[in-house]
Design an enzyme around this catalytic site. Structure first.
Site, PDB file in Angstrom:
ATOM      1  N   ASP A   1     -10.216  -7.746 -36.285  1.00  0.00           N
ATOM      2  CA  ASP A   1     -11.462  -7.973 -37.015  1.00  0.00           C
ATOM      3  C   ASP A   1     -12.085  -6.648 -37.443  1.00  0.00           C
ATOM      4  O   ASP A   1     -11.628  -5.580 -37.037  1.00  0.00           O
ATOM      5  CB  ASP A   1     -12.465  -8.791 -36.184  1.00  0.00           C
ATOM      6  CG  ASP A   1     -12.388  -8.484 -34.681  1.00  0.00           C
ATOM      7  OD1 ASP A   1     -12.077  -7.324 -34.331  1.00  0.00           O
ATOM      8  OD2 ASP A   1     -12.630  -9.380 -33.869  1.00  0.00           O
TER       9      ASP A   1
ATOM     10  N   ASP B   1     -19.736 -15.627 -25.261  1.00  0.00           N
ATOM     11  CA  ASP B   1     -19.905 -16.997 -25.766  1.00  0.00           C
ATOM     12  C   ASP B   1     -18.550 -17.678 -25.992  1.00  0.00           C
ATOM     13  O   ASP B   1     -18.463 -18.717 -26.645  1.00  0.00           O
ATOM     14  CB  ASP B   1     -20.739 -17.007 -27.057  1.00  0.00           C
ATOM     15  CG  ASP B   1     -20.101 -16.210 -28.199  1.00  0.00           C
ATOM     16  OD1 ASP B   1     -18.944 -15.740 -28.056  1.00  0.00           O
ATOM     17  OD2 ASP B   1     -20.750 -16.063 -29.247  1.00  0.00           O
TER      18      ASP B   1
ATOM     19  N   HIS C   1     -15.877 -16.497 -27.622  1.00  0.00           N
ATOM     20  CA  HIS C   1     -15.144 -16.264 -28.875  1.00  0.00           C
ATOM     21  C   HIS C   1     -13.858 -15.481 -28.651  1.00  0.00           C
ATOM     22  O   HIS C   1     -13.746 -14.692 -27.711  1.00  0.00           O
ATOM     23  CB  HIS C   1     -16.032 -15.565 -29.931  1.00  0.00           C
ATOM     24  CG  HIS C   1     -16.472 -14.176 -29.605  1.00  0.00           C
ATOM     25  ND1 HIS C   1     -17.759 -13.727 -29.845  1.00  0.00           N
ATOM     26  CD2 HIS C   1     -15.808 -13.112 -29.079  1.00  0.00           C
ATOM     27  CE1 HIS C   1     -17.853 -12.465 -29.491  1.00  0.00           C
ATOM     28  NE2 HIS C   1     -16.678 -12.059 -29.015  1.00  0.00           N
TER      29      HIS C   1
ATOM     30  N   GLU D   1     -17.000 -17.342 -33.645  1.00  0.00           N
ATOM     31  CA  GLU D   1     -18.163 -17.724 -32.855  1.00  0.00           C
ATOM     32  C   GLU D   1     -18.199 -19.243 -32.674  1.00  0.00           C
ATOM     33  O   GLU D   1     -17.464 -19.969 -33.364  1.00  0.00           O
ATOM     34  CB  GLU D   1     -19.434 -17.237 -33.570  1.00  0.00           C
ATOM     35  CG  GLU D   1     -19.514 -15.717 -33.745  1.00  0.00           C
ATOM     36  CD  GLU D   1     -19.872 -14.981 -32.450  1.00  0.00           C
ATOM     37  OE1 GLU D   1     -19.397 -15.384 -31.372  1.00  0.00           O
ATOM     38  OE2 GLU D   1     -20.605 -13.970 -32.529  1.00  0.00           O
TER      39      GLU D   1
HETATM   40  C1  F6R Z   1     -12.976  -7.342 -30.707  1.00  0.00           C
HETATM   41  C2  F6R Z   1     -13.045  -8.805 -30.648  1.00  0.00           C
HETATM   42  C3  F6R Z   1     -13.931  -9.505 -29.677  1.00  0.00           C
HETATM   43  C4  F6R Z   1     -13.970  -8.855 -28.305  1.00  0.00           C
HETATM   44  C5  F6R Z   1     -14.949  -9.597 -27.408  1.00  0.00           C
HETATM   45  C6  F6R Z   1     -15.073  -8.970 -26.033  1.00  0.00           C
HETATM   46  O1  F6R Z   1     -12.033  -6.920 -31.654  1.00  0.00           O
HETATM   47  O2  F6R Z   1     -12.412  -9.450 -31.419  1.00  0.00           O
HETATM   48  O3  F6R Z   1     -13.493 -10.834 -29.534  1.00  0.00           O
HETATM   49  O4  F6R Z   1     -12.690  -8.862 -27.747  1.00  0.00           O
HETATM   50  O5  F6R Z   1     -16.207  -9.625 -28.012  1.00  0.00           O
HETATM   51  O6  F6R Z   1     -15.621  -7.700 -26.164  1.00  0.00           O
HETATM   52  P1  F6R Z   1     -15.667  -6.681 -24.932  1.00  0.00           P
HETATM   53  O7  F6R Z   1     -14.258  -6.383 -24.576  1.00  0.00           O
HETATM   54  O8  F6R Z   1     -16.384  -5.490 -25.458  1.00  0.00           O
HETATM   55  O9  F6R Z   1     -16.394  -7.390 -23.851  1.00  0.00           O
END
Ligand code: F6R
Length: 264
Positions: free
Chosen positions: A67, A139, A141, A146
């Site tokens: 992303d 959440d 994702h 989301e």
């Molecule tokens: C990042 C992504 C998100 C993160 C998720 C967890 O490229 O796609 O899904 O993997 O938000 O983030 P952290 O590891 O910072 O808790």
């Protein structure tokens, strides 16, 4: 889904690194799918160390991002492309031209409305993702799919929830207003196209979403639950992230007795 529960973030990163190094030893021209955020950082650090020790090369590898924020200037330190360059790509022998991500930098209507489909074409062109590293949001994702994201979604623009923006504000000096509202993210169906999914989860804040992903119903309200439909998912969690798993004891037992010939 194979669920592996280990003692802490270091052990999670060590095993994730082993899986990636083993893949590249078998298939040096693999396509690696890279997530950003805190969770995979230690894994990237270890991959850099293993590269410096001469144990792994990325010279023939392709890397694709999961992303990207929409609207940051190209080269912004917190853009996901820059983040991966700084913490991984520039520190190993991955050719610059072999790192790809969705283009969230050109926000002209023409560019942004086609960025998702152009990225889908790119993923096709490189032959699809062999191993996708994933984190999980508080959440639930994956990518930035989301709650409410279609489980059939492909790469497109999404609006971040306030919860995700607050969680990511730490990368923007805790300035919530500086966190972009929009992202381009691989869709749930895009992620499920990868041949092997490696979901990493560490820390107590991931306990509830991880339990939902692994043991809850498959629902668009917690998009990581869609991983249950994929034939090859490895979840590596630490003890803190595993506390809400109903079958935690069973997963531990299964891994303890895993036959030596059975690779991840
Ligand atoms: C990042 C992504 C998100 C993160 C998720 C967890 O490229 O796609 O899904 O993997 O938000 O983030 P952290 O590891 O910072 O808790």
């Amino acid at each position: 889904m194979e669920v592996i529960i280990l003692s802490g973030p270091e052990a999670v990163a060590e095993l994730a690194t082993d899986v990636i190094v083993a893949l590249l030893a078998r298939q040096p021209d693999s396509v690696l799918g890279l997530a950003t955020g805190s969770t995979p950082m230690q894994t990237y650090g270890r991959l850099v160390d293993r590269h410096r020790a001469g144990e792994v090369s990325f010279a023939d590898t392709t890397a694709v991002l999961l992303d990207e924020y929409v609207g940051l200037p190209a080269g912004h330190a917190q853009s996901y492309r820059r983040f991966i360059e700084r913490h991984f790509a520039e520190l190993v022998d991955l050719p610059e031209a072999s790192l790809h991500g969705p283009d969230g930098f050109d926000i002209s209507v023409e560019a942004i409305s086609t960025a998702g489909s152009r990225y889908e074409e790119l993923l096709q062109r490189v032959g699809g993702v062999d191993l996708q590293i994933l984190g999980i949001g508080s959440d639930g994702h994956i990518g930035f799919n989301e709650p409410g994201s279609s489980l059939g979604s492909r790469t497109r623009m999404k609006t971040l929830t306030d919860q995700t923006r607050r969680a990511n504000a730490r990368f923007f000096d805790d300035q919530l207003d500086a966190v972009p509202r929009h992202v381009l993210t691989q869709g749930v169906a895009t992620i499920l196209d990868a041949r092997h999914l490696l979901l990493l989860a560490t820390g107590a804040s991931k306990a509830e979403p991880l339990a939902g992903a692994v043991e809850g119903p498959i629902t668009a309200m917690l998009t990581a639950s869609a991983l249950q439909m994929h034939p090859h998912v490895t979840v590596i969690a630490d003890d803190s992230a595993a506390t809400s798993l109903q079958y935690g004891g069973y997963y531990r037992e299964t891994y303890r007795h895993k036959p030596a010939w059975q690779s991840l």
